[in-house]
Motif scaffolding. Structure first.
Motif, PDB file in Angstrom:
ATOM      1  N   VAL A 225      14.999   4.500   7.223  1.00 34.55           N
ATOM      2  CA  VAL A 225      15.159   3.525   8.292  1.00 34.55           C
ATOM      3  C   VAL A 225      16.012   2.349   7.848  1.00 34.55           C
ATOM      4  O   VAL A 225      16.196   2.112   6.660  1.00 34.55           O
ATOM      5  N   VAL A 226      16.520   1.623   8.843  1.00 33.30           N
ATOM      6  CA  VAL A 226      17.239   0.362   8.623  1.00 33.30           C
ATOM      7  C   VAL A 226      16.447  -0.717   9.339  1.00 33.30           C
ATOM      8  O   VAL A 226      16.131  -0.578  10.524  1.00 33.30           O
ATOM      9  N   THR A 227      16.141  -1.812   8.643  1.00 34.29           N
ATOM     10  CA  THR A 227      15.432  -2.921   9.270  1.00 34.29           C
ATOM     11  C   THR A 227      16.440  -3.837   9.948  1.00 34.29           C
ATOM     12  O   THR A 227      17.646  -3.728   9.731  1.00 34.29           O
ATOM     13  N   GLN A 228      15.944  -4.766  10.753  1.00 35.30           N
ATOM     14  CA  GLN A 228      16.841  -5.716  11.407  1.00 35.30           C
ATOM     15  C   GLN A 228      17.511  -6.643  10.406  1.00 35.30           C
ATOM     16  O   GLN A 228      18.557  -7.210  10.683  1.00 35.30           O
ATOM     17  N   GLY A 229      16.928  -6.777   9.234  1.00 37.71           N
ATOM     18  CA  GLY A 229      17.536  -7.588   8.177  1.00 37.71           C
ATOM     19  C   GLY A 229      18.612  -6.845   7.421  1.00 37.71           C
ATOM     20  O   GLY A 229      19.267  -7.405   6.546  1.00 37.71           O
ATOM     21  N   GLY A 230      18.806  -5.553   7.704  1.00 33.20           N
ATOM     22  CA  GLY A 230      19.852  -4.771   7.064  1.00 33.20           C
ATOM     23  C   GLY A 230      19.390  -4.001   5.845  1.00 33.20           C
ATOM     24  O   GLY A 230      20.208  -3.412   5.145  1.00 33.20           O
ATOM     25  N   LEU A 231      18.097  -3.981   5.559  1.00 31.37           N
ATOM     26  CA  LEU A 231      17.579  -3.250   4.414  1.00 31.37           C
ATOM     27  C   LEU A 231      17.390  -1.784   4.780  1.00 31.37           C
ATOM     28  O   LEU A 231      16.866  -1.458   5.842  1.00 31.37           O
ATOM     29  N   ILE A 232      17.828  -0.902   3.888  1.00 31.90           N
ATOM     30  CA  ILE A 232      17.687   0.535   4.096  1.00 31.90           C
ATOM     31  C   ILE A 232      16.609   1.028   3.148  1.00 31.90           C
ATOM     32  O   ILE A 232      16.630   0.722   1.959  1.00 31.90           O
ATOM     33  N   GLY A 233      15.664   1.785   3.677  1.00 30.72           N
ATOM     34  CA  GLY A 233      14.594   2.287   2.840  1.00 30.72           C
ATOM     35  C   GLY A 233      13.935   3.502   3.456  1.00 30.72           C
ATOM     36  O   GLY A 233      14.287   3.959   4.537  1.00 30.72           O
ATOM     37  N   LYS A 234      12.960   4.020   2.715  1.00 28.76           N
ATOM     38  CA  LYS A 234      12.227   5.202   3.137  1.00 28.76           C
ATOM     39  C   LYS A 234      10.787   4.814   3.438  1.00 28.76           C
ATOM     40  O   LYS A 234      10.159   4.094   2.670  1.00 28.76           O
ATOM     41  N   VAL A 235      10.267   5.283   4.580  1.00 23.68           N
ATOM     42  CA  VAL A 235       8.897   4.971   4.968  1.00 23.68           C
ATOM     43  C   VAL A 235       7.949   5.724   4.036  1.00 23.68           C
ATOM     44  O   VAL A 235       8.033   6.941   3.908  1.00 23.68           O
ATOM     45  N   VAL A 236       7.061   4.962   3.367  1.00 23.70           N
ATOM     46  CA  VAL A 236       6.095   5.543   2.450  1.00 23.70           C
ATOM     47  C   VAL A 236       4.745   5.694   3.133  1.00 23.70           C
ATOM     48  O   VAL A 236       4.059   6.690   2.962  1.00 23.70           O
ATOM     49  N   LYS A 237       4.377   4.697   3.939  1.00 20.42           N
ATOM     50  CA  LYS A 237       3.071   4.722   4.586  1.00 20.42           C
ATOM     51  C   LYS A 237       3.187   4.074   5.958  1.00 20.42           C
ATOM     52  O   LYS A 237       3.821   3.041   6.111  1.00 20.42           O
ATOM     53  N   VAL A 238       2.563   4.695   6.959  1.00 18.80           N
ATOM     54  CA  VAL A 238       2.490   4.128   8.301  1.00 18.80           C
ATOM     55  C   VAL A 238       1.053   3.668   8.510  1.00 18.80           C
ATOM     56  O   VAL A 238       0.125   4.464   8.468  1.00 18.80           O
ATOM     57  N   LYS A 239       0.882   2.365   8.704  1.00 14.11           N
ATOM     58  CA  LYS A 239      -0.451   1.819   8.915  1.00 14.11           C
ATOM     59  C   LYS A 239      -0.705   1.673  10.406  1.00 14.11           C
ATOM     60  O   LYS A 239       0.219   1.577  11.204  1.00 14.11           O
ATOM     61  N   ASP A 240      -1.979   1.657  10.781  1.00 16.21           N
ATOM     62  CA  ASP A 240      -2.344   1.593  12.196  1.00 16.21           C
ATOM     63  C   ASP A 240      -2.066   0.242  12.829  1.00 16.21           C
ATOM     64  O   ASP A 240      -1.847   0.144  14.019  1.00 16.21           O
ATOM     65  N   ASP A 241      -2.091  -0.813  12.062  1.00 11.96           N
ATOM     66  CA  ASP A 241      -1.987  -2.157  12.630  1.00 11.96           C
ATOM     67  C   ASP A 241      -0.539  -2.651  12.715  1.00 11.96           C
ATOM     68  O   ASP A 241      -0.224  -3.739  12.295  1.00 11.96           O
ATOM     69  N   ASN A 242       0.359  -1.791  13.256  1.00 10.76           N
ATOM     70  CA  ASN A 242       1.739  -2.201  13.523  1.00 10.76           C
ATOM     71  C   ASN A 242       2.474  -2.583  12.244  1.00 10.76           C
ATOM     72  O   ASN A 242       3.240  -3.531  12.220  1.00 10.76           O
TER      73      ASN A 242
END
Length: 104
Positions: free
Chosen positions: A58-75
């Motif tokens: 993914v790309v964040t709005q700040g321009g950081l590119i990374g890989k999702v490691v964990k998806v938490k329930d609280d957004n």
């Protein structure tokens, strides 16, 4: 020579309806060209964020590119930017998904 007051008042009574039609047209045009496309874009972004899963790049709005490691329930997501560098990110700050992982 001068018009009577009753005659002068009757002539100006029809002007109120003349401004209503252009105002309705302006609102209709604004809805079609501004409001509706923006609502569609927001719905698409929400669907993209809800579909995020572990392994997506993914790309964040700040321009950081990374890989999702964990998806938490609280957004919240945990994103790995580099080896051993993990950050917590709010899901709505994801701007784009570069690559999706296959469902297991």
């Amino acid at each position: 020579m001068f018009a009577t007051p009753a005659y002068a008042q009757a002539a100006g009574a029809g002007g109120g309806a003349g401004i209503l039609i252009p105002m309705v047209l302006v609102f209709a045009i604004m809805y079609l060209f501004m409001i509706r496309p923006q609502q569609k874009k927001i719905k698409e972004h929400q669907a993209m964020v809800q579909a995020l899963r572990r392994g997506d790049q993914v790309v964040t709005q700040g321009g950081l590119i990374g890989k999702v490691v964990k998806v938490k329930d609280d957004n919240e997501l945990e994103v790995e930017l580099a080896e051993g560098v993990k950050v917590r990110v709010v899901q709505t700050t994801i701007a784009q998904v570069l690559s999706k992982t296959e469902p297991a």
